[in-house]
Motif scaffolding. Sequence first.
Motif, PDB file in Angstrom:
ATOM      1  N   PRO B  94      38.088  42.812  26.897  1.00 45.85           N
ATOM      2  CA  PRO B  94      37.898  44.077  27.621  1.00 45.85           C
ATOM      3  C   PRO B  94      36.496  44.234  28.223  1.00 45.85           C
ATOM      4  CG  PRO B  94      38.776  44.468  25.403  1.00 45.85           C
ATOM      5  CD  PRO B  94      38.393  43.034  25.465  1.00 45.85           C
ATOM      6  N   TYR B  95      35.524  43.457  27.708  1.00 49.59           N
ATOM      7  CA  TYR B  95      34.128  43.664  28.130  1.00 49.59           C
ATOM      8  C   TYR B  95      33.648  42.606  29.120  1.00 49.59           C
ATOM      9  CZ  TYR B  95      34.950  46.398  24.027  1.00 49.59           C
ATOM     10  OH  TYR B  95      35.524  47.258  23.139  1.00 49.59           O
ATOM     11  N   ILE B  96      34.557  41.732  29.549  1.00 45.90           N
ATOM     12  CA  ILE B  96      34.136  40.674  30.485  1.00 45.90           C
ATOM     13  C   ILE B  96      33.506  41.285  31.747  1.00 45.90           C
ATOM     14  CG2 ILE B  96      34.938  38.799  31.987  1.00 45.90           C
ATOM     15  CD1 ILE B  96      37.008  38.091  29.924  1.00 45.90           C
ATOM     16  N   GLY B  97      34.071  42.383  32.205  1.00 46.09           N
ATOM     17  CA  GLY B  97      33.542  43.035  33.410  1.00 46.09           C
ATOM     18  C   GLY B  97      32.103  43.498  33.206  1.00 46.09           C
ATOM     19  N   LEU B  98      31.808  43.977  32.007  1.00 43.99           N
ATOM     20  CA  LEU B  98      30.447  44.442  31.712  1.00 43.99           C
ATOM     21  C   LEU B  98      29.465  43.264  31.730  1.00 43.99           C
ATOM     22  CD1 LEU B  98      28.628  46.822  30.876  1.00 43.99           C
ATOM     23  CD2 LEU B  98      29.206  46.342  28.500  1.00 43.99           C
ATOM     24  N   ILE B  99      29.894  42.150  31.146  1.00 46.70           N
ATOM     25  CA  ILE B  99      29.032  40.958  31.146  1.00 46.70           C
ATOM     26  C   ILE B  99      28.853  40.449  32.584  1.00 46.70           C
ATOM     27  CG2 ILE B  99      28.819  38.560  30.347  1.00 46.70           C
ATOM     28  CD1 ILE B  99      28.505  40.403  28.068  1.00 46.70           C
ATOM     29  N   GLU B 100      29.949  40.451  33.356  1.00 40.52           N
ATOM     30  CA  GLU B 100      29.836  39.976  34.747  1.00 40.52           C
ATOM     31  C   GLU B 100      28.871  40.857  35.541  1.00 40.52           C
ATOM     32  OE1 GLU B 100      34.099  37.713  35.593  1.00 40.52           O
ATOM     33  OE2 GLU B 100      34.020  39.877  35.857  1.00 40.52           O
ATOM     34  N   SER B 186      37.401  42.998  35.069  1.00 36.18           N
ATOM     35  CA  SER B 186      36.633  42.156  35.989  1.00 36.18           C
ATOM     36  C   SER B 186      35.642  42.986  36.794  1.00 36.18           C
ATOM     37  CB  SER B 186      37.600  41.387  36.904  1.00 36.18           C
ATOM     38  OG  SER B 186      37.352  41.627  38.255  1.00 36.18           O
ATOM     39  N   PHE B 187      34.572  42.336  37.227  1.00 34.59           N
ATOM     40  CA  PHE B 187      33.557  42.971  38.085  1.00 34.59           C
ATOM     41  C   PHE B 187      33.268  42.018  39.235  1.00 34.59           C
ATOM     42  CE2 PHE B 187      29.161  43.070  39.497  1.00 34.59           C
ATOM     43  CZ  PHE B 187      28.981  44.411  39.808  1.00 34.59           C
ATOM     44  N   THR B 206      37.307  46.680  37.594  1.00 32.95           N
ATOM     45  CA  THR B 206      38.656  47.153  37.282  1.00 32.95           C
ATOM     46  C   THR B 206      39.011  46.789  35.847  1.00 32.95           C
ATOM     47  OG1 THR B 206      39.724  45.121  38.025  1.00 32.95           O
ATOM     48  CG2 THR B 206      39.480  46.872  39.666  1.00 32.95           C
ATOM     49  N   GLN B 207      40.021  47.495  35.342  1.00 33.06           N
ATOM     50  CA  GLN B 207      40.572  47.226  34.002  1.00 33.06           C
ATOM     51  C   GLN B 207      42.072  47.434  34.059  1.00 33.06           C
ATOM     52  OE1 GLN B 207      39.118  48.479  30.396  1.00 33.06           O
ATOM     53  NE2 GLN B 207      37.422  47.131  30.861  1.00 33.06           N
ATOM     54  N   LEU B 208      42.808  46.573  33.387  1.00 31.24           N
ATOM     55  CA  LEU B 208      44.265  46.750  33.311  1.00 31.24           C
ATOM     56  C   LEU B 208      44.733  46.486  31.887  1.00 31.24           C
ATOM     57  CD1 LEU B 208      45.518  44.842  36.509  1.00 31.24           C
ATOM     58  CD2 LEU B 208      45.584  47.320  36.143  1.00 31.24           C
ATOM     59  N   LEU B 209      45.552  47.395  31.381  1.00 27.28           N
ATOM     60  CA  LEU B 209      46.209  47.158  30.089  1.00 27.28           C
ATOM     61  C   LEU B 209      47.715  47.119  30.348  1.00 27.28           C
ATOM     62  CD1 LEU B 209      46.135  46.887  26.988  1.00 27.28           C
ATOM     63  CD2 LEU B 209      46.299  49.385  26.865  1.00 27.28           C
ATOM     64  N   LEU B 210      48.338  46.021  29.953  1.00 25.20           N
ATOM     65  CA  LEU B 210      49.757  45.825  30.287  1.00 25.20           C
ATOM     66  C   LEU B 210      50.611  45.663  29.046  1.00 25.20           C
ATOM     67  CD1 LEU B 210      49.309  43.152  33.085  1.00 25.20           C
ATOM     68  CD2 LEU B 210      49.585  45.589  33.388  1.00 25.20           C
ATOM     69  N   ASP B 211      51.894  46.009  29.229  1.00 22.88           N
ATOM     70  CA  ASP B 211      52.894  45.655  28.226  1.00 22.88           C
ATOM     71  C   ASP B 211      53.906  44.824  29.009  1.00 22.88           C
ATOM     72  OD1 ASP B 211      54.708  45.458  26.241  1.00 22.88           O
ATOM     73  OD2 ASP B 211      55.341  47.564  26.291  1.00 22.88           O
ATOM     74  N   GLY B 212      53.868  43.518  28.851  1.00 20.32           N
ATOM     75  CA  GLY B 212      54.625  42.644  29.751  1.00 20.32           C
ATOM     76  C   GLY B 212      54.006  42.791  31.131  1.00 20.32           C
ATOM     77  N   ASN B 213      54.808  43.168  32.131  1.00 15.98           N
ATOM     78  CA  ASN B 213      54.221  43.444  33.440  1.00 15.98           C
ATOM     79  C   ASN B 213      54.136  44.936  33.708  1.00 15.98           C
ATOM     80  OD1 ASN B 213      53.329  41.050  34.396  1.00 15.98           O
ATOM     81  ND2 ASN B 213      55.235  40.522  35.475  1.00 15.98           N
ATOM     82  N   ASN B 214      54.408  45.715  32.671  1.00 13.58           N
ATOM     83  CA  ASN B 214      54.356  47.158  32.808  1.00 13.58           C
ATOM     84  C   ASN B 214      52.920  47.638  32.568  1.00 13.58           C
ATOM     85  OD1 ASN B 214      55.211  49.724  33.097  1.00 13.58           O
ATOM     86  ND2 ASN B 214      55.978  49.941  31.000  1.00 13.58           N
ATOM     87  N   CYS B 215      52.375  48.335  33.550  1.00 13.66           N
ATOM     88  CA  CYS B 215      50.965  48.728  33.472  1.00 13.66           C
ATOM     89  C   CYS B 215      50.817  50.015  32.649  1.00 13.66           C
ATOM     90  CB  CYS B 215      50.427  48.923  34.885  1.00 13.66           C
ATOM     91  SG  CYS B 215      48.748  49.476  34.893  1.00 13.66           S
ATOM     92  N   LEU B 216      50.095  49.914  31.530  1.00 17.75           N
ATOM     93  CA  LEU B 216      49.901  51.091  30.676  1.00 17.75           C
ATOM     94  C   LEU B 216      48.658  51.868  31.089  1.00 17.75           C
ATOM     95  CD1 LEU B 216      50.637  49.443  27.196  1.00 17.75           C
ATOM     96  CD2 LEU B 216      52.225  50.681  28.679  1.00 17.75           C
TER      97      LEU B 216
END
Lengths: 160, 294
Positions: B94-100, B186-187, B206-216
């Motif tokens: 979840p924090y990759i964007g922050l590091i980028e 990602s950033f 951006t950030q995305l949390l998914l359940d399968g391909n369903n975007c939560l």
Amino acid sequence: MKKKNIWMNVNGEWHDLTVTLQDRLIDTLRDQIGLTGTKEGCGEGECGACTINLNGKAVLACLMLSVQADGAQVTTIEGLQNGTDLHPLQTAFLTESAVQCGYCTPGMIMAGHALIKQNPDPDKTTVKTCLANNLCRCTGYEQPVKAVLKAAGEMRRKIK
Amino acid sequence: MSLQYNLENYYKPETMKQAVDLLLKFGKTAKVIAGGTDILPKRQCGAQFDTITHLIDISNLGLNYIKESKGNLCIGASTNINSLVTASAFHSNPYIGLIEAAEAHSTNTIRNQATVGGNLCNASPCADLALPLLALSACVVVAGPKGNHTIQLDTFFKGPNCTALLPGEILLEIIIPNHQETTGASFIKLRHHQTEVDMAVVNVATQLLLDGNNCLRAMIALGSVGPTSFLAKKAAGILSRQTLNKKLIEQAAMLAADESAPIDDNRATAGYRKEMAAVLVKNSLEKSWERSRK
Ligand SMILES: Cc1cc2nc3c(=O)[nH]c(=O)nc-3n(C[C@H](O)[C@H](O)[C@H](O)COP(=O)(O)OP(=O)(O)OC[C@H]3O[C@@H](n4cnc5c(N)ncnc54)[C@H](O)[C@@H]3O)c2cc1C
Ligand code: FES
Ligand code: FES
């Protein structure tokens, strides 16, 4: 102009200094202590000519007030050589032809110095990242990168 | 000696109360200094800083830390940006964007000095760290004359160089709530000159949390294309609770660009920025999508 007393360890020697509040670290190093090896290029953080080591880390002496550095350990280019022996970084910059006019060189070397202290065996990408703040109008960038890598190798050999 | 302030005093308080009292006492003539990389360069000494005669250095207030508390990740305001890059706490999905964003911020040398709190409080519309922190739903803890309180980062930025901080207030800490390990982030930063010492023309997290391909959960944060960094909520809204596909991501990217209000300046035109905003949002969402599957 308002003044303040600070003390600072520069290249192993403590200095009691009276600085004005407007003085940047580069002003104190050059004009008061007389260490003119540290250069000023842009004065706004873009060129890296003023890079020094503060408490072991590379920082820009043009982007710091002297009062902020009260109590700090500072190393400048003058602090690297041991008597008449050049530091491996200085030697490598010469042998790799990484110096032309030399204006950027103290900054490049001090950036490399902080890196090698922290990471004695850096790869090429790490060295490039480390020198990303240092502009050179003469030599280009391949030679300084090679010089830092070579010096790191030399220093590892000396320790062994 | 080229500093253009006319400083009358410089303080390094040891307690938060002293710092707040000094800020209140000197009002508009006082300013907090953290790393100083925004307020010291000559080019910044425009009218904005003409009145500053007192600097309050916050480096002795113990605000340099990264810690876990009650499941949240907390970053002290004076933490330098290189510390984020090396902190193990942020080396997960979840924090990759922050590091980028931290790695895209200025250069290795400046990041030794520049602080996370300074990047937020300067409130530049192109501040890099603001975006992943917005996308992570971070909030900030503020100390002031009436004690501490919390502000959602989403409501913190009020305009260029203008924040929700009231007179006498100091940013203490940034709190990032817990995120599920499968969250993709990602950033992306587009620069004018592709050198490291360059602010963004457009930057996106951006950030995305998914359940399968369903975007939560979807978050899209945009920078350099409006008076402040902001969350493109309409665009994120069309992704939520939908089955994700390339077409939908493209629609969200167009909508995000519509939500932006860029201006022309010496780095890019408004039109170019708007077009690039759509491209960067699309690319960033696709990256976050791919990372969320890992
Ligand atoms: C050459 C160069 C390149 C740069 N590149 C980038 C870049 O790529 N991306 C980017 O985002 N930024 C960049 N910057 C801008 C700057 O480095 C960042 O915004 C940095 O994070 C600011 O942190 P600082 O600690 O140096 O802030 P300071 O200059 O100390 O402070 C900035 C502002 O915030 C206020 N402030 C700071 N801390 C607090 C606090 N805790 N509470 C209340 N107010 C506070 C100060 O009063 C001031 O108004 C660059 C700057 C330079 C000089
Ligand atoms: S003189 Fe300090 S970075 Fe250019
Ligand atoms: S050798 Fe001349 S600027 Fe680098």
